[in-house]
Enzyme design. Structure first.
Site, mmCIF file in Angstrom:
data_model
loop_
_atom_site.group_PDB
_atom_site.id
_atom_site.type_symbol
_atom_site.label_atom_id
_atom_site.label_comp_id
_atom_site.label_asym_id
_atom_site.label_seq_id
_atom_site.Cartn_x
_atom_site.Cartn_y
_atom_site.Cartn_z
ATOM 1 C CE LYS A 35 -5.397 -8.342 -2.980
ATOM 2 N NZ LYS A 35 -5.461 -7.802 -1.635
ATOM 3 C CE LYS A 83 -13.114 -3.712 -1.316
ATOM 4 N NZ LYS A 83 -12.640 -3.652 0.056
ATOM 5 C CE LYS A 109 -4.234 -1.981 1.799
ATOM 6 N NZ LYS A 109 -5.248 -2.035 2.841
HETATM 7 P P1 TYM Z 1 -10.665 -6.095 2.175
HETATM 8 O O1 TYM Z 1 -11.710 -5.047 2.353
HETATM 9 O O2 TYM Z 1 -9.499 -5.775 1.332
HETATM 10 O O3 TYM Z 1 -11.293 -7.422 1.610
HETATM 11 C C1 TYM Z 1 -12.420 -8.052 2.208
HETATM 12 C C2 TYM Z 1 -12.271 -9.549 2.114
HETATM 13 O O4 TYM Z 1 -12.111 -9.940 0.737
HETATM 14 C C3 TYM Z 1 -10.962 -10.773 0.598
HETATM 15 N N1 TYM Z 1 -10.357 -10.507 -0.707
HETATM 16 C C4 TYM Z 1 -10.102 -11.457 -1.620
HETATM 17 N N2 TYM Z 1 -10.299 -12.781 -1.599
HETATM 18 C C5 TYM Z 1 -9.939 -13.483 -2.709
HETATM 19 N N3 TYM Z 1 -9.402 -12.907 -3.827
HETATM 20 C C6 TYM Z 1 -9.190 -11.576 -3.869
HETATM 21 N N4 TYM Z 1 -8.683 -11.033 -4.965
HETATM 22 C C7 TYM Z 1 -9.536 -10.787 -2.736
HETATM 23 N N5 TYM Z 1 -9.465 -9.471 -2.453
HETATM 24 C C8 TYM Z 1 -9.957 -9.319 -1.208
HETATM 25 C C9 TYM Z 1 -10.030 -10.355 1.735
HETATM 26 O O5 TYM Z 1 -9.126 -11.382 2.040
HETATM 27 C C10 TYM Z 1 -11.033 -10.080 2.839
HETATM 28 O O6 TYM Z 1 -11.353 -11.276 3.512
HETATM 29 N N6 TYM Z 1 -7.928 -5.974 6.372
HETATM 30 C C11 TYM Z 1 -9.168 -6.450 5.797
HETATM 31 C C12 TYM Z 1 -10.410 -5.943 6.511
HETATM 32 C C13 TYM Z 1 -10.463 -6.192 7.965
HETATM 33 C C14 TYM Z 1 -10.702 -7.459 8.580
HETATM 34 C C15 TYM Z 1 -10.705 -7.188 9.977
HETATM 35 C C16 TYM Z 1 -10.901 -8.742 8.082
HETATM 36 C C17 TYM Z 1 -10.314 -5.275 8.943
HETATM 37 N N7 TYM Z 1 -10.484 -5.858 10.172
HETATM 38 C C18 TYM Z 1 -10.906 -8.220 10.888
HETATM 39 C C19 TYM Z 1 -11.101 -9.780 9.013
HETATM 40 C C20 TYM Z 1 -11.107 -9.509 10.393
HETATM 41 C C21 TYM Z 1 -9.260 -5.970 4.347
HETATM 42 O O7 TYM Z 1 -8.662 -5.005 3.965
HETATM 43 O O8 TYM Z 1 -10.182 -6.617 3.603
#
Ligand code: TYM
Length: 329
Positions: free
Chosen positions: A196, A199, A114
């Protein structure tokens, strides 16, 4: 009767939710709702580690909650809430910050990624992001954290800081396990299957968003990068077609051999059309439900309020325990 295991997961209201988020996380949250005691969170405080337009962020937060319900998160089975509604998240993150070594935090690969993407806004929050994520999880005495594979390292850090705290100050936190379902755990970009699906990527055909119209989905899949080979087999060394096949595998529920048999005499064109059909069919009811829900924001806000009310006592109990153990009045 044994109490159900507690599941917690979160998603950021940045950008638009895409097929990777759905297959790697949200679909699994929905599928496992009956088996667990579920808590899902729109992590808007995490989102401000990247510059956001304040008004837009507020709207995106509500819209994402609306989308999660449209995807099948059932407020009768799961508590859904907005992170910033519960002040114990940043409060516990501070206590955890003071128990995470710089060396461990510096190893987090998402911070490095990031920072590269946002070289003009490498802020302290971005660096501390994993401590807030650890707080999200540890506040609720969670058993399982269903996520995509990109979050594995953050959960490892969560487990380590929880174990260290319990050791140093006394039993406080349950040690959570990551729950990473292999199929869908890492959906790759359609335009570049070596990165990957995310967004923030800017390529026009990079991601399929859950609100994409059918013709857009078809175009994106048709333009997806593959290779000059024409056989349709699951081969990790051919990342383009492998990624598309993995998406097909999760959405169709078929096993790999029957998928290979189904398309063995057909070319990429036929397979891509079949994939587009299955993606469009899966997203259609979600999109319809989203549009209905969007017209009733009051209902969404009510669900979020109920969710926050339901989980608040757990967060308060854990925070007060941690505060007490560490010697804060
Ligand atoms: P975020 O918002 O980036 O993504 C949400 C969830 O989607 C999954 N994900 C993917 N899975 C498969 N292929 C992909 N290309 C892909 N892109 C995203 C992520 O693994 C996630 O499960 N840090 C976390 C948010 C968060 C969180 C937490 C998650 C904050 N606190 C506590 C679990 C528990 C994040 O940025 O997710």
């Amino acid at each position: 009767m044994c109490a159900k295991k507690v599941v917690f997961s979160g998603i950021q209201p940045t950008g638009n939710i895409h097929l990777g988020n759905y297959l790697g996380a949200v679909k699994n949250w929905v599928d496992m709702q009956d088996a667990y005691d579920n808590i899902f969170c729109v992590v808007n405080s995490h989102a401000i580690t990247i510059k956001q337009d304040p008004k837009e962020l507020m709207q995106k937060t509500i819209d994402l909650a609306c989308m999660l319900i449209a995807c099948g998160i059932d407020p009768m089975k799961s508590s859904l809430f907005i992170q910033s509604e519960i002040d114990y998240h940043p409060a516990l993150a501070w206590i955890l910050d003071c128990n995470i070594f710089m060396g461990d935090m510096t190893r987090m690969t998402q911070f490095k990624d990031k920072s590269k993407k946002n070289p003009k806004n490498i802020n302290v929050g971005l660096f501390n992001y994993p401590a807030l994520m650890a707080a999200d999880i540890l506040l609720y005495q969670v058993d399982l954290v269903p996520v995509g594979s990109d979050q594995k390292q953050h959960i490892e850090l969560t487990r380590n800081v929880a174990m260290k705290f319990n050791r140093d100050f006394g039993e406080c936190f349950k040690i959570p396990e990551p729950l990473i379902i292999k199929e869908g755990a890492r959906v790759m970009g359609l335009d570049d299957p070596l990165i990957k699906m995310s967004k923030s990527a800017t390529g026009k055909n990079h991601a399929i968003f859950l609100l994409d119209e059918p013709d857009v989905i078809l175009t994106k899949i048709k333009k997806a990068t593959t290779d000059s080979n024409s056989s349709i087999v699951f081969d990790e060394n051919r990342p383009g077609i492998y990624n598309l096949l993995c998406i097909y595998e999760v959405l169709s529920g078929k096993d790999r051999t029957s998928i290979e048999d189904e398309f063995s005499t057909k070319g990429y064109g036929v397979f891509k059309n079949a994939l587009a059909d299955i993606v469009i069919d899966r997203l259609k009811p979600i999109q319809e439900r989203y549009r209905q829900l969007k017209s009733d924001e009051k209902y969404i806000k009510e669900i979020l309020q109920n969710g926050a009310n339901a989980v608040l006592p757990r967060a308060r109990d854990t925070y007060n325990k941690a505060k007490d153990l560490i010697g804060l009045l």
